[in-house]
Design a protein around this motif. Sequence first.
Motif, PDB file in Angstrom:
ATOM      1  N   UNK A  54     -65.249   1.604  26.517  1.00 17.09           N
ATOM      2  CA  UNK A  54     -66.142   0.451  26.643  1.00 17.09           C
ATOM      3  C   UNK A  54     -66.174  -0.442  25.398  1.00 17.09           C
ATOM      4  N   UNK A  55     -66.172   0.138  24.226  1.00 16.40           N
ATOM      5  CA  UNK A  55     -66.175  -0.665  23.005  1.00 16.40           C
ATOM      6  C   UNK A  55     -64.884  -1.468  22.885  1.00 16.40           C
ATOM      7  N   UNK A  56     -63.757  -0.840  23.189  1.00 13.96           N
ATOM      8  CA  UNK A  56     -62.477  -1.552  23.117  1.00 13.96           C
ATOM      9  C   UNK A  56     -62.451  -2.714  24.111  1.00 13.96           C
ATOM     10  N   UNK A  57     -62.943  -2.472  25.325  1.00 15.40           N
ATOM     11  CA  UNK A  57     -62.975  -3.519  26.335  1.00 15.40           C
ATOM     12  C   UNK A  57     -63.906  -4.656  25.931  1.00 15.40           C
ATOM     13  N   UNK A  58     -65.036  -4.298  25.327  1.00 12.72           N
ATOM     14  CA  UNK A  58     -65.971  -5.310  24.833  1.00 12.72           C
ATOM     15  C   UNK A  58     -65.316  -6.169  23.755  1.00 12.72           C
ATOM     16  N   UNK A  59     -64.577  -5.542  22.860  1.00 11.58           N
ATOM     17  CA  UNK A  59     -63.922  -6.303  21.798  1.00 11.58           C
ATOM     18  C   UNK A  59     -62.931  -7.308  22.375  1.00 11.58           C
ATOM     19  N   UNK A  87     -61.360 -12.851  33.466  1.00 14.44           N
ATOM     20  CA  UNK A  87     -60.963 -11.711  32.630  1.00 14.44           C
ATOM     21  C   UNK A  87     -62.191 -11.006  32.071  1.00 14.44           C
ATOM     22  N   UNK A  88     -63.152 -11.770  31.573  1.00 18.46           N
ATOM     23  CA  UNK A  88     -64.358 -11.175  30.991  1.00 18.46           C
ATOM     24  C   UNK A  88     -65.145 -10.430  32.059  1.00 18.46           C
ATOM     25  N   UNK A  89     -65.260 -11.005  33.245  1.00 18.68           N
ATOM     26  CA  UNK A  89     -65.972 -10.329  34.340  1.00 18.68           C
ATOM     27  C   UNK A  89     -65.296  -9.001  34.679  1.00 18.68           C
ATOM     28  N   UNK A  93     -66.728  -5.070  34.201  1.00 23.04           N
ATOM     29  CA  UNK A  93     -66.707  -4.060  35.274  1.00 23.04           C
ATOM     30  C   UNK A  93     -65.947  -2.826  34.807  1.00 23.04           C
ATOM     31  N   UNK A  94     -64.848  -3.021  34.100  1.00 23.53           N
ATOM     32  CA  UNK A  94     -64.074  -1.894  33.570  1.00 23.53           C
ATOM     33  C   UNK A  94     -64.915  -1.080  32.595  1.00 23.53           C
TER      34      UNK A  94
END
Length: 128
Positions: A54-59, A87-89, A93-94
């Motif tokens: 989740x942190x990697x995806x947030x970055x 992409x952000x959406x 979700x990911x």
Amino acid sequence: MTRTDPAQYPAKAADALRLFNHTTLPKRDGAGIAYPGTAYRAIGNLATLSHRLPQALDHIAVGLTSLHKAGHLTADHGAPATHTAAAVKALRRAEELAIELTEALERAHAATGPLGYGGQSDDTDDDL
């Protein structure tokens, strides 16, 4: 000063997971994982990996948003804002799915903790 491409790290993680899959491929004479301790440790390591997703995806989402807001994005077709928002959406979700994956892996890790390797089991559950 040479800048490191951050995308190399997820690529290395993907390669490591591919090697794990090849190493644990079930064989004719039995499973690719010979001992419950191996499964326990592997599940624990996968839980750690998924916990960090989740942190990697947030970055990535924050980075794309920042690039868009700064006017640094173009698109081969359509508007950059549309592609960035999509992409952000999807990344958000990911993140949610990665949290669910982590929780499931933590349950599997806890369930394999008591398992050992030994003689015949008195377990009569044939559903496995």
